[in-house]
Design a protein around this motif. Structure first.
Motif, mmCIF file in Angstrom:
data_model
loop_
_atom_site.group_PDB
_atom_site.id
_atom_site.type_symbol
_atom_site.label_atom_id
_atom_site.label_comp_id
_atom_site.label_asym_id
_atom_site.label_seq_id
_atom_site.Cartn_x
_atom_site.Cartn_y
_atom_site.Cartn_z
ATOM 1 N N ALA A 1 29.060 46.027 33.465
ATOM 2 C CA ALA A 1 28.512 47.204 34.145
ATOM 3 C C ALA A 1 27.805 46.769 35.428
ATOM 4 N N GLY A 2 27.132 45.627 35.355
ATOM 5 C CA GLY A 2 26.473 45.093 36.549
ATOM 6 C C GLY A 2 27.477 44.843 37.668
ATOM 7 N N LEU A 3 28.650 44.365 37.303
ATOM 8 C CA LEU A 3 29.674 44.095 38.327
ATOM 9 C C LEU A 3 30.096 45.377 39.045
ATOM 10 N N ILE A 4 30.063 46.500 38.318
ATOM 11 C CA ILE A 4 30.467 47.758 38.965
ATOM 12 C C ILE A 4 29.437 48.160 40.026
ATOM 13 N N GLY A 5 28.155 48.105 39.667
ATOM 14 C CA GLY A 5 27.114 48.451 40.646
ATOM 15 C C GLY A 5 27.091 47.478 41.811
ATOM 16 N N PHE A 6 27.290 46.206 41.485
ATOM 17 C CA PHE A 6 27.340 45.155 42.519
ATOM 18 C C PHE A 6 28.475 45.466 43.508
ATOM 19 N N LYS B 1 29.694 49.328 50.212
ATOM 20 C CA LYS B 1 28.969 50.079 51.256
ATOM 21 C C LYS B 1 28.505 49.146 52.365
ATOM 22 N N GLU B 2 28.012 47.974 51.973
ATOM 23 C CA GLU B 2 27.507 47.030 52.988
ATOM 24 C C GLU B 2 28.650 46.384 53.776
ATOM 25 N N GLY B 3 29.789 46.150 53.097
ATOM 26 C CA GLY B 3 30.892 45.413 53.735
ATOM 27 C C GLY B 3 31.806 46.282 54.572
ATOM 28 N N GLY B 4 31.800 47.582 54.319
ATOM 29 C CA GLY B 4 32.720 48.478 55.024
ATOM 30 C C GLY B 4 32.736 48.300 56.538
ATOM 31 N N PRO B 5 31.565 48.285 57.171
ATOM 32 C CA PRO B 5 31.568 48.153 58.632
ATOM 33 C C PRO B 5 32.160 46.836 59.121
ATOM 34 N N LYS B 6 32.293 45.864 58.228
ATOM 35 C CA LYS B 6 32.926 44.582 58.595
ATOM 36 C C LYS B 6 34.347 44.477 58.032
ATOM 37 N N ASN B 7 34.930 45.635 57.682
ATOM 38 C CA ASN B 7 36.315 45.651 57.183
ATOM 39 C C ASN B 7 36.494 44.826 55.904
ATOM 40 N N ILE B 8 35.453 44.843 55.083
ATOM 41 C CA ILE B 8 35.527 44.163 53.778
ATOM 42 C C ILE B 8 35.564 45.255 52.717
ATOM 43 N N THR B 9 36.646 45.278 51.928
ATOM 44 C CA THR B 9 36.698 46.220 50.806
ATOM 45 C C THR B 9 36.310 45.494 49.528
ATOM 46 N N VAL B 10 35.629 46.214 48.652
ATOM 47 C CA VAL B 10 35.194 45.630 47.381
ATOM 48 C C VAL B 10 35.499 46.648 46.282
ATOM 49 N N ASN B 11 36.303 46.238 45.331
ATOM 50 C CA ASN B 11 36.675 47.121 44.224
ATOM 51 C C ASN B 11 36.589 46.364 42.908
ATOM 52 N N CYS B 12 36.597 47.139 41.817
ATOM 53 C CA CYS B 12 36.655 46.566 40.469
ATOM 54 C C CYS B 12 37.929 47.036 39.793
ATOM 55 N N VAL B 13 38.406 46.248 38.868
ATOM 56 C CA VAL B 13 39.294 46.805 37.847
ATOM 57 C C VAL B 13 38.569 46.657 36.512
ATOM 58 N N ALA B 14 38.778 47.612 35.643
ATOM 59 C CA ALA B 14 38.163 47.570 34.315
ATOM 60 C C ALA B 14 39.272 47.583 33.270
ATOM 61 N N PRO B 15 39.739 46.381 32.885
ATOM 62 C CA PRO B 15 40.788 46.344 31.861
ATOM 63 C C PRO B 15 40.243 46.809 30.524
ATOM 64 N N GLY B 16 41.126 47.436 29.750
ATOM 65 C CA GLY B 16 40.817 47.741 28.353
ATOM 66 C C GLY B 16 41.184 46.542 27.501
ATOM 67 N N TYR B 17 41.862 46.812 26.396
ATOM 68 C CA TYR B 17 42.182 45.712 25.480
ATOM 69 C C TYR B 17 43.499 45.069 25.906
ATOM 70 N N ILE B 18 43.388 43.832 26.349
ATOM 71 C CA ILE B 18 44.523 43.094 26.925
ATOM 72 C C ILE B 18 44.842 41.914 26.009
ATOM 73 N N GLU B 19 46.133 41.648 25.849
ATOM 74 C CA GLU B 19 46.551 40.585 24.919
ATOM 75 C C GLU B 19 46.278 39.207 25.521
ATOM 76 N N THR B 20 45.099 38.679 25.238
ATOM 77 C CA THR B 20 44.691 37.358 25.729
ATOM 78 C C THR B 20 44.008 36.626 24.579
ATOM 79 N N ASP B 21 43.715 35.335 24.798
ATOM 80 C CA ASP B 21 42.990 34.568 23.773
ATOM 81 C C ASP B 21 41.659 35.237 23.460
ATOM 82 N N MET B 22 41.005 35.788 24.507
ATOM 83 C CA MET B 22 39.692 36.411 24.319
ATOM 84 C C MET B 22 39.790 37.558 23.309
ATOM 85 N N TYR B 23 40.830 38.377 23.463
ATOM 86 C CA TYR B 23 40.958 39.529 22.572
ATOM 87 C C TYR B 23 41.470 39.117 21.193
#
Ligand code: CAA
Length: 247
Positions: free
Chosen positions: A160-165, A171-193
Protein backbone atom coordinates in the motif's frame (compact mmCIF):
# COMPACT_ATOMS: atom_id res chain seq x y z
CA UNK A 1 11.88 -1.93 -33.65
CA UNK A 2 10.38 -2.99 -30.35
CA UNK A 3 8.45 -0.63 -28.13
CA UNK A 4 11.44 -0.36 -25.76
CA UNK A 5 14.10 0.16 -28.47
CA UNK A 6 16.88 2.51 -27.45
CA UNK A 7 15.99 2.33 -23.77
CA UNK A 8 18.00 1.24 -20.73
CA UNK A 9 16.37 -0.21 -17.65
CA UNK A 10 16.96 -1.31 -14.10
CA UNK A 11 14.81 -4.17 -12.79
CA UNK A 12 15.12 -5.25 -9.16
CA UNK A 13 14.52 -8.83 -8.05
CA UNK A 14 14.82 -10.05 -11.63
CA UNK A 15 16.18 -13.51 -10.92
CA UNK A 16 12.94 -15.48 -10.87
CA UNK A 17 9.18 -15.29 -10.97
CA UNK A 18 7.62 -12.01 -12.07
CA UNK A 19 10.99 -10.21 -12.23
CA UNK A 20 12.52 -12.80 -14.54
CA UNK A 21 9.49 -12.54 -16.83
CA UNK A 22 9.80 -8.76 -16.91
CA UNK A 23 13.47 -8.96 -17.93
CA UNK A 24 12.66 -11.45 -20.69
CA UNK A 25 9.72 -9.35 -21.93
CA UNK A 26 11.89 -6.23 -21.99
CA UNK A 27 14.40 -8.10 -24.18
CA UNK A 28 11.62 -9.27 -26.53
CA UNK A 29 10.39 -5.68 -26.70
CA UNK A 30 13.80 -4.44 -27.86
CA UNK A 31 15.41 -2.98 -24.74
CA UNK A 32 19.03 -1.91 -25.33
CA UNK A 33 20.25 -2.88 -21.89
CA UNK A 34 18.88 -4.00 -18.56
CA UNK A 35 20.67 -4.09 -15.22
CA UNK A 36 19.14 -6.76 -13.02
CA UNK A 37 19.65 -6.12 -9.32
CA UNK A 38 19.17 -9.36 -7.43
CA UNK A 39 20.02 -10.59 -3.94
CA UNK A 40 20.71 -14.08 -5.32
CA UNK A 41 22.67 -12.99 -8.39
CA UNK A 42 23.38 -16.60 -9.44
CA UNK A 43 19.72 -16.81 -10.54
CA UNK A 44 20.31 -13.96 -13.01
CA UNK A 45 23.60 -15.43 -14.20
CA UNK A 46 21.79 -18.71 -14.89
CA UNK A 47 19.05 -16.89 -16.83
CA UNK A 48 21.67 -14.97 -18.83
CA UNK A 49 23.50 -18.17 -19.75
CA UNK A 50 20.35 -19.34 -21.57
CA UNK A 51 19.66 -16.09 -23.45
CA UNK A 52 22.02 -16.52 -26.41
CA UNK A 53 22.86 -13.24 -28.20
CA UNK A 54 20.62 -11.19 -25.91
CA UNK A 55 22.85 -12.06 -22.95
CA UNK A 56 25.08 -9.06 -23.83
CA UNK A 57 22.17 -6.78 -22.99
CA UNK A 58 21.78 -8.00 -19.41
CA UNK A 59 23.99 -6.85 -16.55
CA UNK A 60 23.51 -8.98 -13.42
CA UNK A 61 24.34 -7.07 -10.22
CA UNK A 62 24.32 -8.58 -6.74
CA UNK A 63 22.32 -6.20 -4.57
CA UNK A 64 20.29 -6.23 -1.39
CA UNK A 65 17.88 -3.38 -2.12
CA UNK A 66 17.35 -2.78 1.59
CA UNK A 67 20.96 -1.53 1.75
CA UNK A 68 21.30 2.06 0.57
CA UNK A 69 25.06 1.62 0.07
CA UNK A 70 24.54 -1.42 -2.15
CA UNK A 71 21.85 0.32 -4.20
CA UNK A 72 24.06 3.39 -4.69
CA UNK A 73 26.89 1.19 -5.97
CA UNK A 74 24.56 -0.85 -8.18
CA UNK A 75 23.03 2.21 -9.84
CA UNK A 76 26.57 3.54 -10.51
CA UNK A 77 27.50 0.20 -12.10
CA UNK A 78 24.41 0.30 -14.33
CA UNK A 79 25.19 3.86 -15.44
CA UNK A 80 28.85 3.00 -16.03
CA UNK A 81 27.81 0.15 -18.33
CA UNK A 82 24.79 1.67 -20.11
CA UNK A 83 25.28 5.42 -19.73
CA UNK A 84 21.83 6.18 -18.33
CA UNK A 85 18.58 4.84 -16.86
CA UNK A 86 15.29 5.38 -18.73
CA UNK A 87 13.15 2.76 -16.99
CA UNK A 88 13.07 1.58 -13.37
CA UNK A 89 11.02 -1.38 -12.21
CA UNK A 90 10.89 -1.87 -8.44
CA UNK A 91 9.95 -5.53 -8.30
CA UNK A 92 12.09 -6.94 -5.46
CA UNK A 93 9.82 -8.22 -2.73
CA UNK A 94 9.64 -10.74 0.07
CA UNK A 95 6.94 -12.14 2.33
CA UNK A 96 7.07 -13.15 5.99
CA UNK A 97 3.41 -14.08 6.46
CA UNK A 98 1.87 -14.52 9.89
CA UNK A 99 -1.17 -13.29 11.78
CA UNK A 100 -0.37 -9.81 13.08
CA UNK A 101 -0.73 -10.79 16.73
CA UNK A 102 2.01 -13.40 16.17
CA UNK A 103 4.23 -11.29 13.90
CA UNK A 104 7.86 -10.90 14.95
CA UNK A 105 9.42 -7.43 14.79
CA UNK A 106 12.03 -8.93 12.45
CA UNK A 107 9.28 -10.02 10.04
CA UNK A 108 7.77 -6.52 10.00
CA UNK A 109 11.14 -4.82 9.48
CA UNK A 110 12.46 -7.24 6.86
CA UNK A 111 9.39 -6.89 4.63
CA UNK A 112 9.15 -3.10 4.94
CA UNK A 113 12.89 -2.71 4.37
CA UNK A 114 12.97 -4.73 1.16
CA UNK A 115 9.59 -3.99 -0.39
CA UNK A 116 9.15 -0.30 0.45
CA UNK A 117 12.50 1.09 1.55
CA UNK A 118 14.16 -0.80 -1.31
CA UNK A 119 12.02 1.12 -3.80
CA UNK A 120 12.83 4.34 -1.95
CA UNK A 121 16.57 3.64 -2.28
CA UNK A 122 16.31 2.96 -6.01
CA UNK A 123 14.21 6.08 -6.62
CA UNK A 124 16.62 8.17 -4.57
CA UNK A 125 19.48 7.35 -6.94
CA UNK A 126 17.59 6.97 -10.23
CA UNK A 127 15.20 9.93 -10.18
CA UNK A 128 18.00 12.54 -10.34
CA UNK A 129 19.22 10.82 -13.55
CA UNK A 130 15.71 10.87 -15.00
CA UNK A 131 15.17 14.50 -14.02
CA UNK A 132 18.41 15.39 -15.74
CA UNK A 133 17.25 13.58 -18.91
CA UNK A 134 13.71 14.98 -18.66
CA UNK A 135 12.56 11.40 -19.30
CA UNK A 136 11.66 8.46 -17.11
CA UNK A 137 9.31 5.54 -16.68
CA UNK A 138 8.98 4.02 -13.20
CA UNK A 139 6.81 0.98 -12.51
CA UNK A 140 6.43 -0.24 -8.95
CA UNK A 141 5.15 -3.74 -8.31
CA UNK A 142 2.46 -3.46 -5.66
CA UNK A 143 -0.08 -6.22 -4.95
CA UNK A 144 -3.79 -6.74 -4.38
CA UNK A 145 -2.67 -7.46 -0.81
CA UNK A 146 -2.27 -3.67 -0.52
CA UNK A 147 -6.04 -3.60 -0.03
CA UNK A 148 -5.84 -6.05 2.90
CA UNK A 149 -5.01 -9.76 3.16
CA UNK A 150 -5.19 -11.95 6.27
CA UNK A 151 -1.69 -12.92 7.40
CA UNK A 152 0.08 -10.12 5.52
CA UNK A 153 -0.05 -6.96 7.66
CA UNK A 154 3.62 -6.27 6.91
CA UNK A 155 3.43 -7.08 3.20
CA UNK A 156 0.11 -5.27 2.73
CA UNK A 157 1.52 -2.17 4.40
CA UNK A 158 4.61 -2.22 2.19
CA UNK A 159 2.54 -2.69 -0.97
CA UNK A 160 0.00 0.00 0.00
CA UNK A 161 2.93 2.29 0.75
CA UNK A 162 4.20 1.76 -2.79
CA UNK A 163 0.90 3.02 -4.18
CA UNK A 164 1.05 6.30 -2.23
CA UNK A 165 4.74 6.63 -3.03
CA UNK A 166 4.06 6.16 -6.75
CA UNK A 167 1.15 8.58 -6.89
CA UNK A 168 3.25 11.24 -5.18
CA UNK A 169 6.29 10.71 -7.39
CA UNK A 170 3.97 10.86 -10.41
CA UNK A 171 2.82 14.33 -9.37
CA UNK A 172 6.37 15.50 -8.68
CA UNK A 173 7.87 13.85 -11.78
CA UNK A 174 5.26 14.91 -14.32
CA UNK A 175 6.83 18.28 -15.14
CA UNK A 176 10.08 16.42 -15.90
CA UNK A 177 8.36 13.90 -18.20
CA UNK A 178 8.71 11.11 -15.64
CA UNK A 179 5.72 8.79 -15.35
CA UNK A 180 5.27 6.64 -12.26
CA UNK A 181 2.73 3.84 -12.09
CA UNK A 182 2.03 0.67 -10.11
CA UNK A 183 0.75 -2.70 -11.06
CA UNK A 184 -1.03 -4.69 -8.38
CA UNK A 185 -0.87 -8.39 -9.25
CA UNK A 186 -3.33 -10.76 -7.64
CA UNK A 187 -2.46 -14.39 -7.14
CA UNK A 188 0.30 -15.27 -9.60
CA UNK A 189 1.85 -18.71 -10.05
CA UNK A 190 5.30 -18.13 -8.53
CA UNK A 191 7.43 -19.70 -5.79
CA UNK A 192 6.12 -16.99 -3.44
CA UNK A 193 2.51 -18.05 -3.97
CA UNK A 194 3.26 -21.77 -4.01
CA UNK A 195 4.12 -21.52 -0.29
CA UNK A 196 0.52 -20.62 0.58
CA UNK A 197 -1.36 -23.54 2.22
CA UNK A 198 -3.56 -25.53 -0.20
CA UNK A 199 -6.81 -24.80 1.65
CA UNK A 200 -6.16 -21.05 1.42
CA UNK A 201 -5.33 -21.35 -2.29
CA UNK A 202 -8.72 -23.04 -2.74
CA UNK A 203 -10.41 -20.07 -0.99
CA UNK A 204 -8.50 -17.57 -3.13
CA UNK A 205 -9.48 -19.41 -6.30
CA UNK A 206 -13.21 -18.94 -5.55
CA UNK A 207 -12.66 -15.16 -5.60
CA UNK A 208 -11.12 -15.10 -9.10
CA UNK A 209 -13.69 -14.87 -11.91
CA UNK A 210 -11.18 -16.25 -14.41
CA UNK A 211 -10.86 -19.31 -12.09
CA UNK A 212 -7.08 -19.61 -12.43
CA UNK A 213 -3.88 -18.12 -11.12
CA UNK A 214 -2.16 -15.43 -13.16
CA UNK A 215 1.10 -16.15 -14.93
CA UNK A 216 4.26 -14.05 -14.49
CA UNK A 217 4.28 -13.18 -18.21
CA UNK A 218 0.82 -11.65 -17.83
CA UNK A 219 2.28 -9.21 -15.29
CA UNK A 220 5.29 -8.59 -17.54
CA UNK A 221 2.97 -7.54 -20.41
CA UNK A 222 1.47 -4.78 -18.29
CA UNK A 223 4.85 -3.66 -16.96
CA UNK A 224 6.33 -3.45 -20.45
CA UNK A 225 3.33 -1.43 -21.65
CA UNK A 226 3.60 1.04 -18.74
CA UNK A 227 7.38 1.29 -19.35
CA UNK A 228 6.89 2.17 -23.01
CA UNK A 229 5.86 5.28 -24.87
CA UNK A 230 2.53 3.58 -25.63
CA UNK A 231 1.71 4.63 -22.06
CA UNK A 232 3.17 8.13 -22.33
CA UNK A 233 0.04 9.86 -20.92
CA UNK A 234 -0.57 7.37 -18.10
CA UNK A 235 0.86 8.32 -14.72
CA UNK A 236 -0.07 7.91 -11.08
CA UNK A 237 -2.17 4.82 -11.80
CA UNK A 238 -2.39 1.44 -10.12
CA UNK A 239 -3.36 -1.26 -12.60
CA UNK A 240 -4.93 -4.28 -10.89
CA UNK A 241 -4.05 -7.63 -12.50
CA UNK A 242 -6.26 -10.01 -10.59
CA UNK A 243 -8.21 -12.08 -13.11
CA UNK A 244 -11.25 -9.98 -12.28
CA UNK A 245 -11.14 -10.46 -8.50
CA UNK A 246 -12.36 -7.34 -6.73
CA UNK A 247 -10.57 -6.01 -3.69
N1 CAA B 1 -9.96 -14.57 8.16
C1 CAA B 1 -10.02 -14.48 9.51
N2 CAA B 1 -9.35 -15.32 10.32
C2 CAA B 1 -8.59 -16.25 9.73
C3 CAA B 1 -8.47 -16.37 8.33
C4 CAA B 1 -9.23 -15.50 7.54
N3 CAA B 1 -9.18 -15.55 6.21
N4 CAA B 1 -7.62 -17.37 8.07
C5 CAA B 1 -7.23 -17.88 9.25
N5 CAA B 1 -7.83 -17.20 10.24
C6 CAA B 1 -7.72 -17.42 11.67
C7 CAA B 1 -7.80 -18.89 12.01
O1 CAA B 1 -9.15 -19.27 12.14
C8 CAA B 1 -7.06 -18.96 13.34
O2 CAA B 1 -7.91 -18.54 14.38
P1 CAA B 1 -7.70 -19.11 15.89
O3 CAA B 1 -6.29 -18.74 16.30
O4 CAA B 1 -8.76 -18.42 16.68
O5 CAA B 1 -7.90 -20.58 15.76
C9 CAA B 1 -6.02 -17.86 13.17
O6 CAA B 1 -6.44 -17.03 12.09
C10 CAA B 1 -4.66 -18.41 12.84
O7 CAA B 1 -4.78 -19.27 11.74
P2 CAA B 1 -3.71 -20.39 11.50
O8 CAA B 1 -3.73 -21.39 12.59
O9 CAA B 1 -3.87 -20.89 10.09
O10 CAA B 1 -2.34 -19.58 11.66
P3 CAA B 1 -0.96 -19.92 11.19
O11 CAA B 1 -0.09 -19.12 12.05
O12 CAA B 1 -0.72 -21.39 11.08
O13 CAA B 1 -0.93 -19.38 9.65
C11 CAA B 1 -0.78 -17.73 8.00
C12 CAA B 1 -1.25 -18.05 9.42
C13 CAA B 1 0.73 -17.92 7.87
C14 CAA B 1 -1.11 -16.27 7.74
C15 CAA B 1 -1.48 -18.66 6.97
O14 CAA B 1 -2.86 -18.55 7.21
C16 CAA B 1 -1.16 -18.26 5.55
O15 CAA B 1 -0.14 -18.62 5.00
N6 CAA B 1 -2.06 -17.49 4.90
C17 CAA B 1 -1.88 -17.08 3.50
C18 CAA B 1 -1.40 -15.68 3.44
C19 CAA B 1 -1.40 -15.24 1.98
O16 CAA B 1 -2.45 -15.13 1.35
N7 CAA B 1 -0.23 -14.97 1.40
C20 CAA B 1 -0.14 -14.59 0.04
C21 CAA B 1 1.25 -14.98 -0.45
S1 CAA B 1 1.46 -14.63 -2.17
C22 CAA B 1 1.84 -13.00 -2.16
O17 CAA B 1 1.99 -12.37 -1.17
C23 CAA B 1 1.95 -12.36 -3.51
C24 CAA B 1 0.97 -11.29 -3.65
O18 CAA B 1 1.36 -10.17 -3.92
C25 CAA B 1 -0.47 -11.57 -3.54
Amino acid sequence: MGKLSGKYAIVTGGGKGIGESIVKRFLEDGIEGVAVLEYDVKLVEKMVSNLGEASDKVLPIQCDVSSEAQVKTAVSQAVERFGTVDILVNNAGITRDSMFHKMADEAWDAVLNVNLKGAYHLCKYVIPIMRNNAYGRIVNISSVSAFGNVGQANYATSKAGLIGFSKTLAKEGGPKNITVNCVAPGYIETDMYNNVPQEIIAEHMKLIPLRRLGQPNEVASAVSFLSSDDASFISGQCLILSGGATT
